[in-house]
Design a protein around this motif. Structure first.
Motif, PDB file in Angstrom:
ATOM      1  N   ASN A 294       1.281  -0.839   0.061  1.00 14.94           N
ATOM      2  CA  ASN A 294       0.007   0.101  -0.265  1.00 14.94           C
ATOM      3  C   ASN A 294       1.402   1.250  -0.011  1.00 14.94           C
ATOM      4  N   SER A 295       0.336   2.501   0.066  1.00 18.65           N
ATOM      5  CA  SER A 295       0.895   3.936  -0.483  1.00 18.65           C
ATOM      6  C   SER A 295       0.163   4.824   0.501  1.00 18.65           C
ATOM      7  N   CYS A 296       1.222   5.695   1.276  1.00 20.53           N
ATOM      8  CA  CYS A 296       0.780   6.956   1.312  1.00 20.53           C
ATOM      9  C   CYS A 296      -0.466   7.322   1.154  1.00 20.53           C
ATOM     10  N   THR A 297      -1.713   8.180   1.372  1.00 22.83           N
ATOM     11  CA  THR A 297      -2.964   8.161   0.162  1.00 22.83           C
ATOM     12  C   THR A 297      -2.724  10.000   0.498  1.00 22.83           C
ATOM     13  N   PHE A 298      -1.693  10.489   1.374  1.00 24.07           N
ATOM     14  CA  PHE A 298      -1.451  11.817   1.893  1.00 24.07           C
ATOM     15  C   PHE A 298      -0.336  12.157   2.281  1.00 24.07           C
ATOM     16  N   SER A 299      -0.133  13.575   2.430  1.00 18.57           N
ATOM     17  CA  SER A 299       1.116  13.533   2.035  1.00 18.57           C
ATOM     18  C   SER A 299       1.226  14.100   3.778  1.00 18.57           C
ATOM     19  N   ILE A 300       2.747  13.468   4.279  1.00 20.30           N
ATOM     20  CA  ILE A 300       3.609  13.475   5.592  1.00 20.30           C
ATOM     21  C   ILE A 300       4.668  13.836   5.604  1.00 20.30           C
ATOM     22  N   ASP A 301       4.738  14.986   6.066  1.00 23.62           N
ATOM     23  CA  ASP A 301       6.166  16.793   5.983  1.00 23.62           C
ATOM     24  C   ASP A 301       7.439  15.556   6.872  1.00 23.62           C
ATOM     25  N   THR A 302       8.228  14.823   5.976  1.00 24.98           N
ATOM     26  CA  THR A 302       8.877  14.612   7.046  1.00 24.98           C
ATOM     27  C   THR A 302      10.075  15.509   7.154  1.00 24.98           C
ATOM     28  N   ALA A 303      10.399  16.488   6.707  1.00 21.38           N
ATOM     29  CA  ALA A 303      11.756  17.194   7.471  1.00 21.38           C
ATOM     30  C   ALA A 303      11.595  16.968   8.931  1.00 21.38           C
ATOM     31  N   VAL A 304      13.257  18.014   9.630  1.00 24.47           N
ATOM     32  CA  VAL A 304      13.101  17.350  10.913  1.00 24.47           C
ATOM     33  C   VAL A 304      13.782  18.533  10.925  1.00 24.47           C
ATOM     34  N   LEU A 306      16.717  21.951  13.862  1.00 26.21           N
ATOM     35  CA  LEU A 306      17.316  21.552  14.709  1.00 26.21           C
ATOM     36  C   LEU A 306      17.611  23.204  15.459  1.00 26.21           C
ATOM     37  N   VAL A 307      17.024  23.196  16.512  1.00 29.83           N
ATOM     38  CA  VAL A 307      16.956  24.221  16.932  1.00 29.83           C
ATOM     39  C   VAL A 307      17.343  23.822  18.292  1.00 29.83           C
ATOM     40  N   ALA A 308      18.604  24.501  18.786  1.00 24.96           N
ATOM     41  CA  ALA A 308      19.224  25.297  19.956  1.00 24.96           C
ATOM     42  C   ALA A 308      19.956  23.633  20.153  1.00 24.96           C
ATOM     43  N   GLY A 309      20.155  22.386  19.302  1.00 26.53           N
ATOM     44  CA  GLY A 309      20.856  21.169  20.118  1.00 26.53           C
ATOM     45  C   GLY A 309      19.403  20.151  19.741  1.00 26.53           C
ATOM     46  N   THR A 310      17.880  20.342  19.836  1.00 31.80           N
ATOM     47  CA  THR A 310      16.680  19.779  19.579  1.00 31.80           C
ATOM     48  C   THR A 310      16.530  19.881  18.137  1.00 31.80           C
ATOM     49  N   LEU A 311      16.309  17.953  17.764  1.00 26.64           N
ATOM     50  CA  LEU A 311      15.292  17.531  16.775  1.00 26.64           C
ATOM     51  C   LEU A 311      14.173  17.824  17.134  1.00 26.64           C
ATOM     52  N   SER A 312      13.026  18.008  16.037  1.00 22.91           N
ATOM     53  CA  SER A 312      12.194  17.870  15.940  1.00 22.91           C
ATOM     54  C   SER A 312      11.092  18.038  14.849  1.00 22.91           C
ATOM     55  N   SER A 313      10.596  16.417  14.814  1.00 23.12           N
ATOM     56  CA  SER A 313      10.028  16.594  13.002  1.00 23.12           C
ATOM     57  C   SER A 313       8.992  18.033  13.481  1.00 23.12           C
ATOM     58  N   ASN A 314       8.982  17.871  11.522  1.00 23.17           N
ATOM     59  CA  ASN A 314       7.233  18.538  11.600  1.00 23.17           C
ATOM     60  C   ASN A 314       7.234  18.539  11.073  1.00 23.17           C
ATOM     61  N   ASN A 339       8.541  10.545  21.096  1.00 26.52           N
ATOM     62  CA  ASN A 339       8.171  12.380  21.140  1.00 26.52           C
ATOM     63  C   ASN A 339       8.306  12.875  19.608  1.00 26.52           C
ATOM     64  N   GLN A 340       7.694  13.970  18.857  1.00 21.65           N
ATOM     65  CA  GLN A 340       7.900  14.853  18.356  1.00 21.65           C
ATOM     66  C   GLN A 340       9.457  15.265  18.270  1.00 21.65           C
ATOM     67  N   THR A 341       9.710  15.420  20.031  1.00 21.39           N
ATOM     68  CA  THR A 341      11.328  15.730  19.614  1.00 21.39           C
ATOM     69  C   THR A 341      12.737  14.714  20.383  1.00 21.39           C
ATOM     70  N   PHE A 342      13.593  14.848  20.323  1.00 23.71           N
ATOM     71  CA  PHE A 342      14.052  14.051  20.748  1.00 23.71           C
ATOM     72  C   PHE A 342      15.445  14.628  21.073  1.00 23.71           C
ATOM     73  N   THR A 346      24.155  11.632  22.423  1.00 27.22           N
ATOM     74  CA  THR A 346      26.053  11.456  21.587  1.00 27.22           C
ATOM     75  C   THR A 346      25.830  11.998  20.000  1.00 27.22           C
ATOM     76  N   ASN A 347      26.978  12.773  19.173  1.00 28.26           N
ATOM     77  CA  ASN A 347      27.373  12.997  17.856  1.00 28.26           C
ATOM     78  C   ASN A 347      26.700  11.477  17.397  1.00 28.26           C
ATOM     79  N   GLY A 348      26.193  11.944  16.206  1.00 23.09           N
ATOM     80  CA  GLY A 348      26.061  10.178  15.539  1.00 23.09           C
ATOM     81  C   GLY A 348      24.924  10.753  14.343  1.00 23.09           C
ATOM     82  N   THR A 349      23.959   9.763  13.727  1.00 24.52           N
ATOM     83  CA  THR A 349      22.776   9.747  12.981  1.00 24.52           C
ATOM     84  C   THR A 349      21.815   9.751  12.667  1.00 24.52           C
ATOM     85  N   TYR A 350      21.076  10.492  12.928  1.00 24.20           N
ATOM     86  CA  TYR A 350      19.563  10.589  13.282  1.00 24.20           C
ATOM     87  C   TYR A 350      18.525  10.582  12.178  1.00 24.20           C
ATOM     88  N   ALA A 351      17.145   9.587  12.167  1.00 17.85           N
ATOM     89  CA  ALA A 351      16.106   9.622  11.690  1.00 17.85           C
ATOM     90  C   ALA A 351      15.121   9.344  12.489  1.00 17.85           C
TER      91      ALA A 351
END
Length: 459
Positions: A294-304, A306-314, A339-342, A346-351
Motif C-alpha cells: 500500500n502507499s500513503c494517500t496523503f502527504s506527511i512532512d518528513t522534514a526535521v 534542529l533548534v538549540a540542539g534539539t531535533l523536531s519532526s515538522n 516524542n515529536q522532539t529528540f 552523543t554525536n551520530g546520525t539520526y532519523a
C-alpha cells in the motif's frame, strides 16, 4: 543492425545502420499501418533503454551512446560525441515531435561511463530521468556545469528537466557496487517518483546531504518526491545471496496509490519490508514474484528541524520513533524516544519514523554534532582522498599549498578511532587493515586552521 524494413505492411521503408547497432523508433496508426520511422545513427554501439510520450505525443528516447551519433532522424544532422575517457560511452535523452522530427538531445558526460535508463514525462511537460554513472559526471546537460563526484566512484542519478531540456535539478545516490541498477520508474500522485531495482553491498538512497544506507542484498522500492527529496525506501532482502537478484524487475501503480512489482528472485527471499517475515516457498532455482504494497494517500512532512540542539519532526499529531542510522545502515529504534522532539546526547546520525492515519514514512538521516564538537572553520580547501573505497590504506594529499596539521578518523556514531597531530606534511597515509566494512568520516586540519571533512568507505 544492417538493413531492416520498418513497414509491417506490403510497402517498404528500409533503413541501414551506420554502426554496429543503431536505435530506431516507429509510429503505427490504430490499424497497425506505418506512419513514420526514424533512427539514431551511431558509428559504434548504441542502445535504447526507455521511450515515453508526453501529452502532445512528443517522443522521448533514453539510452546509451558510444563514440558519436546523429540524433536527427531527418535530412538534417545533429551529431554528438561520447566524452568518456575510457571509450565506454555516455547516456543520452532525445526528443522528437509527434511527426518524428528532431527537437533536441541531451547527453550526460561522465569520465568513465554513464547511462540513462528510465524517463517519465508529466502532464505539464516536465521530464524526469534516472540512470547511473561511474567516475564523475556533469549532471546539467546544458552549458552550465554541475559536477557530481561520488565518494564511492559509482552512483545512481535522478534529474528533472523542463520541456525544452533545460536543467531544473539533479542529484545522486551513491553505491559501492557497480552491479546495482534501476529497472523501472513510474510517476505517482503529485509527480512523486517510484523506482524499483536491485542493490548489494552499500547504497545511500538519500539524494540530499543526509544519508539512508542499506548494506545488504536484494530488491528496493524507492520513493522520491517531485523536488528530488527522499521519502522512503523498502527492501526485499535475499537470503542467501543470489545471482537472480536484479535480473529483471517492473513496477506499476493503481488509482489508489498501491504499488505492484514483479521480477525474478532467488529462494529464501523476504517479501515483507516490515519487521515481519514472509518467505514464499521456492519451486525452482529462481522464481517469478509479484508483490503489492500500500502507499500513503496523503502527504506527511518528513522534514526535521534542529533548534538549540534539539531535533523536531515538522509533522504534528503523529506517532514517532526516533532512530539511529547505525550500525547496519538500516536505522535502529532508540528505546524510549517516541516524542515529536529528540535531544541526542552523543554525536551520530539520526532519523525519525512517522506514523499517521495508518501510513508510516521516514525522515532523512541527519548528521548530528554536539555544539562543542562542531568545526568552527570550514573551507573549499582542495584535498584528495584515495583510494575510495579502500581496504588497506588511505592517502590524504593536500594540493592547496597548505600542510596537514592533524587528522581524525571517526565512525558513524561519532566515536573517534584514530588521531594524529603535528603532521606538517602535504601527503599523509592511514592504515585501515583493522577496520570493518563501513562508512567513516575523516576530519583534517591544516596549519592555517582550515577544517575539512571527508566521507570514505572501507571494505
Amino acid at each position: 543492425e544492417g538493413l531492416a524494413d520498418f513497414d509491417p505492411g506490403p510497402a517498404s521503408s528500409t533503413m541501414l545502420s551506420a554502426g554496429s547497432r543503431d536505435v530506431y523508433a516507429i509510429k503505427l496508426n490504430t490499424l497497425g499501418a506505418l506512419v513514420w520511422a526514424g533512427s539514431i545513427r551511431g558509428v559504434d554501439y548504441d542502445e535504447i533503454n526507455d521511450m515515453e510520450l508526453d501529452a502532445n505525443e512528443n517522443v522521448y528516447l533514453a539510452g546509451f551512446l558510444q563514440d558519436s551519433a546523429d540524433f536527427d532522424p531527418g535530412t538534417g544532422i545533429y551529431q554528438l560525441n561520447s566524452t568518456s575517457s575510457f571509450a565506454v560511452g555516455n547516456g543520452y535523452l532525445c526528443k522528437w515531435n509527434s511527426a518524428g522530427n528532431f527537437v533536441w538531445t541531451k547527453t550526460y558526460e561522465a569520465t568513465i561511463e554513464s547511462d540513462v535508463l528510465e524517463v517519465e514525462v508529466t502532464q505539464s511537460g516536465d521530464v524526469f530521468l534516472a540512470g547511473f554513472f561511474s567516475g564523475s559526471m556533469d549532471i546539467d546537460p546544458g552549458t552550465a556545469v554541475v559536477n557530481k563526484i561520488p565518494d564511492f566512484n559509482d552512483a545512481k542519478f535522478l534529474s528533472k528537466l523542463n520541456s525544452n531540456g533545460d536543467f531544473i535539478w539533479g542529484n545522486i545516490a551513491e553505491t559501492s557496487n557497480q552491479n546495482e541498477s534501476i529497472h523501472d520508474m513510474q510517476l505517482g500522485a503529485n509527480n512523486d517518483l517510484f523506482l524499483v531495482g536491485n542493490f548489494n553491498e552499500l547504497t545511500d538512497f538519500d539524494l540530499s546531504f543526509g544519508y539512508y544506507f542499506q548494506n545488504e542484498e536484494g530488491l528496493y522500492l524507492w520513493k522520491v518526491d517531485s523536488s528530488g527529496q527522499f521519502n522512503w525506501v523498502r527492501t526485499f532482502l535475499n537470503k542467501p545471496v543470489s545471482s537472480f537478484w536484479g535480473a529483471e524487475a517492473a513496477l506499476a501503480l493503481d488509482a489508489s496509490g498501491n504499488i505492484y512489482s514483479t521480477g525474478l528472485s532467488g529462494c529464501q527471499t523476504d517479501f515483507d519490508p516490515s519487521s515481519n517475515v514472509f518467505e514464499p516457498s521456492c519451486y525452482g532455482f529462481g522464481d517469478i514474484y509479484v508483490v503489492k504494497l500500500n502507499s500513503c494517500t496523503f502527504s506527511i512532512d518528513t522534514a526535521v528541524s534542529l533548534v538549540a540542539g534539539t531535533l523536531s519532526s515538522n509533522e504534528g499529531g503523529a506517532i514517532y520513533q526516533w532512530l539511529e542510522c547505525v550500525p547496519t545502515y538500516a536505522p535502529a529504534a532508540i528505546i524510549g524516544e517516541t516524542n515529536q522532539t529528540f535531544r541526542p546526547q552523543t554525536n551520530g546520525t539520526y532519523a525519525v519514523e512517522i506514523t499517521k492515519n495508518g501510513c508510516t514514512t521516514y525522515s532523512s538521516c541527519i548528521n548530528y554534532q554536539l555544539a562543542s564538537s562542531i568545526p568552527s572553520n570550514t573551507t573549499n580547501y582542495i584535498l584528495k582522498v584515495y583510494p575510495n573505497p579502500a581496504n588497506s590504506s588511505i592517502y590524504l594529499e593536500s594540493i592547496d599549498n597548505d600542510l596537514i596539521f592533524s587528522v581524525a578518523l571517526s565512525d558513524l556514531t561519532g566515536r573517534q578511532l584514530y588521531f594524529e597531530k603535528d603532521i606538517m606534511r602535504a601527503l599523509y597515509s592511514i592504515s585501515i587493515h583493522d577496520l570493518k566494512t563501513a562508512i567513516y568520516f575523516i576530519e583534517l586540519k591544516t596549519v592555517t586552521g582550515k577544517v575539512i571533512n571527508k566521507k570514505i568507505l572501507v571494505h
